[in-house]
Design a protein around this motif. Structure first.
Motif, PDB file in Angstrom:
ATOM      1  N   ALA A 231      50.067  79.108  39.253  1.00 38.57           N
ATOM      2  CA  ALA A 231      51.855  79.155  39.061  1.00 38.57           C
ATOM      3  C   ALA A 231      51.784  79.143  37.412  1.00 38.57           C
ATOM      4  N   PRO A 232      52.893  80.431  37.743  1.00 39.44           N
ATOM      5  CA  PRO A 232      53.396  80.555  36.109  1.00 39.44           C
ATOM      6  C   PRO A 232      53.635  79.350  35.773  1.00 39.44           C
ATOM      7  N   PHE A 233      54.051  78.233  36.050  1.00 36.76           N
ATOM      8  CA  PHE A 233      54.004  77.269  35.218  1.00 36.76           C
ATOM      9  C   PHE A 233      53.687  76.047  35.266  1.00 36.76           C
ATOM     10  N   ILE A 234      52.708  75.415  33.827  1.00 35.88           N
ATOM     11  CA  ILE A 234      51.760  74.106  34.097  1.00 35.88           C
ATOM     12  C   ILE A 234      51.939  74.290  32.666  1.00 35.88           C
ATOM     13  N   LYS A 235      52.329  72.549  32.846  1.00 39.94           N
ATOM     14  CA  LYS A 235      52.369  72.159  32.055  1.00 39.94           C
ATOM     15  C   LYS A 235      50.576  71.284  32.254  1.00 39.94           C
ATOM     16  N   ALA A 236      50.322  70.740  30.450  1.00 39.82           N
ATOM     17  CA  ALA A 236      48.798  70.416  30.613  1.00 39.82           C
ATOM     18  C   ALA A 236      49.085  68.855  31.016  1.00 39.82           C
ATOM     19  N   ASN A 237      50.467  68.113  31.087  1.00 40.62           N
ATOM     20  CA  ASN A 237      50.166  66.613  31.867  1.00 40.62           C
ATOM     21  C   ASN A 237      49.738  66.455  32.903  1.00 40.62           C
ATOM     22  N   VAL A 238      49.977  67.360  33.393  1.00 42.79           N
ATOM     23  CA  VAL A 238      50.031  67.298  35.018  1.00 42.79           C
ATOM     24  C   VAL A 238      48.365  67.473  35.644  1.00 42.79           C
TER      25      VAL A 238
ATOM     26  N   VAL B 266      58.283  78.545  24.738  1.00 43.75           N
ATOM     27  CA  VAL B 266      59.883  77.904  23.882  1.00 43.75           C
ATOM     28  C   VAL B 266      60.495  76.737  24.573  1.00 43.75           C
ATOM     29  N   ALA B 267      60.479  77.650  26.099  1.00 44.68           N
ATOM     30  CA  ALA B 267      61.723  76.859  27.200  1.00 44.68           C
ATOM     31  C   ALA B 267      61.106  75.108  27.017  1.00 44.68           C
ATOM     32  N   GLY B 268      59.688  75.221  26.833  1.00 45.33           N
ATOM     33  CA  GLY B 268      58.815  74.388  27.299  1.00 45.33           C
ATOM     34  C   GLY B 268      58.583  73.651  28.922  1.00 45.33           C
ATOM     35  N   VAL B 269      58.668  75.312  29.608  1.00 44.20           N
ATOM     36  CA  VAL B 269      58.442  74.787  30.985  1.00 44.20           C
ATOM     37  C   VAL B 269      56.766  75.387  30.774  1.00 44.20           C
ATOM     38  N   SER B 270      55.910  76.218  30.636  1.00 48.56           N
ATOM     39  CA  SER B 270      54.171  76.444  30.739  1.00 48.56           C
ATOM     40  C   SER B 270      53.888  75.790  28.930  1.00 48.56           C
ATOM     41  N   ASP B 271      53.108  75.369  28.922  1.00 51.25           N
ATOM     42  CA  ASP B 271      52.009  74.626  27.526  1.00 51.25           C
ATOM     43  C   ASP B 271      51.085  75.822  27.131  1.00 51.25           C
ATOM     44  N   LEU B 272      50.855  75.876  26.488  1.00 49.35           N
ATOM     45  CA  LEU B 272      49.778  77.015  25.355  1.00 49.35           C
ATOM     46  C   LEU B 272      47.918  75.279  25.726  1.00 49.35           C
ATOM     47  N   ASP B 273      49.007  74.491  25.643  1.00 46.77           N
ATOM     48  CA  ASP B 273      47.701  73.062  25.428  1.00 46.77           C
ATOM     49  C   ASP B 273      46.474  73.051  26.459  1.00 46.77           C
ATOM     50  N   VAL B 274      47.652  74.287  27.118  1.00 48.42           N
ATOM     51  CA  VAL B 274      46.261  73.988  28.715  1.00 48.42           C
ATOM     52  C   VAL B 274      45.216  74.584  28.227  1.00 48.42           C
ATOM     53  N   TRP B 275      45.206  75.329  27.531  1.00 51.90           N
ATOM     54  CA  TRP B 275      43.837  76.520  27.542  1.00 51.90           C
ATOM     55  C   TRP B 275      42.959  75.416  26.721  1.00 51.90           C
ATOM     56  N   ASN B 276      43.456  74.719  25.872  1.00 44.49           N
ATOM     57  CA  ASN B 276      42.068  73.135  25.471  1.00 44.49           C
ATOM     58  C   ASN B 276      41.843  72.423  26.525  1.00 44.49           C
ATOM     59  N   LEU B 277      42.344  72.444  27.340  1.00 43.72           N
ATOM     60  CA  LEU B 277      42.213  71.234  28.379  1.00 43.72           C
ATOM     61  C   LEU B 277      41.013  72.685  29.383  1.00 43.72           C
TER      62      LEU B 277
ATOM     63  N   ASN C  23      55.464  74.836  41.331  1.00 41.66           N
ATOM     64  CA  ASN C  23      54.678  75.126  40.086  1.00 41.66           C
ATOM     65  C   ASN C  23      53.979  73.336  39.876  1.00 41.66           C
ATOM     66  N   LEU C  24      52.936  73.625  38.612  1.00 41.94           N
ATOM     67  CA  LEU C  24      52.084  72.801  38.228  1.00 41.94           C
ATOM     68  C   LEU C  24      53.257  71.839  36.824  1.00 41.94           C
ATOM     69  N   THR C  25      54.123  70.757  38.138  1.00 36.18           N
ATOM     70  CA  THR C  25      55.003  70.815  36.834  1.00 36.18           C
ATOM     71  C   THR C  25      55.144  69.347  37.080  1.00 36.18           C
ATOM     72  N   LYS C  26      55.788  68.335  36.913  1.00 37.67           N
ATOM     73  CA  LYS C  26      56.164  66.996  37.084  1.00 37.67           C
ATOM     74  C   LYS C  26      56.894  67.067  38.022  1.00 37.67           C
ATOM     75  N   ALA C  27      58.561  67.731  37.514  1.00 39.24           N
ATOM     76  CA  ALA C  27      59.592  67.783  38.383  1.00 39.24           C
ATOM     77  C   ALA C  27      58.847  68.014  39.713  1.00 39.24           C
ATOM     78  N   ALA C  28      58.285  69.722  39.810  1.00 41.68           N
ATOM     79  CA  ALA C  28      57.860  70.002  41.258  1.00 41.68           C
ATOM     80  C   ALA C  28      57.298  69.430  42.007  1.00 41.68           C
ATOM     81  N   LEU C  29      56.259  68.266  41.366  1.00 42.51           N
ATOM     82  CA  LEU C  29      54.869  67.705  42.006  1.00 42.51           C
ATOM     83  C   LEU C  29      55.696  65.927  42.550  1.00 42.51           C
ATOM     84  N   GLY C  30      57.337  66.177  42.093  1.00 42.41           N
ATOM     85  CA  GLY C  30      57.935  64.688  42.765  1.00 42.41           C
ATOM     86  C   GLY C  30      57.453  63.260  41.972  1.00 42.41           C
TER      87      GLY C  30
END
Length: 129
Positions: free
Chosen positions: A23-30, A56-67, A99-106
């Motif tokens: 997915a283009p947008f992935i949030k670390a918490n998700v 910068v807009a907050g739709v993706s997180d670099l912390d994904v790499w650490n996970l 995408n793998l975001t809270k809004a997208a996954l409900g």
């Protein structure tokens, strides 16, 4: 109505061999929430894109790499023009708009209207959820 994210977690918990999350947008918490449901011995491939303006807009997180680095048997690939949302769990594939975001996954107070269609690679069936 069952949230897409809960159905995805249900399927991920039954993974046996390999999971691919693209997915283009992935949030670390998700991603962390999804990881909790995937058995640790299952191979995980995560594919996303990182564009400076989107981070910068907050739709993706670099912390994904650490996970990804912390989870055994896991790999991250970046594809700069990725737009597809594709999730594969063993022999089942899910394609759609989420995408793998809270809004997208409900999982947010104002969720997006999204869909995923399940396609089995064994019998060529498709089922929306």
């Amino acid at each position: 109505m069952v949230e897409i994210g809960n159905r995805l977690i249900e399927r991920l918990s039954r993974a046996q061999d390999r999971v691919i999350l693209a997915a283009p947008f992935i949030k670390a918490n998700v991603l962390q929430q999804l990881f909790a449901s995937i058995p640790t011995d299952v191979e995980l491939i995560c594919i996303t894109r990182w564009k400076l303006e989107e981070i910068v807009a907050g739709v993706s997180d670099l912390d994904v790499w650490n996970l990804i680095k912390e989870r055994p048997n896991s790999h991250l690939s970046l594809i700069s023009n990725l737009h597809a949302k594709y999730y594969r769990i063993d022999d089942s594939c899910f394609v759609g708009s989420a995408n793998l975001t809270k809004a997208a996954l409900g999982w947010s107070s104002s969720p997006n209207l999204e869909f995923l269609v399940e396609i089995s690679t064994q019998n060529n069936e498709a089922k929306a959820f």
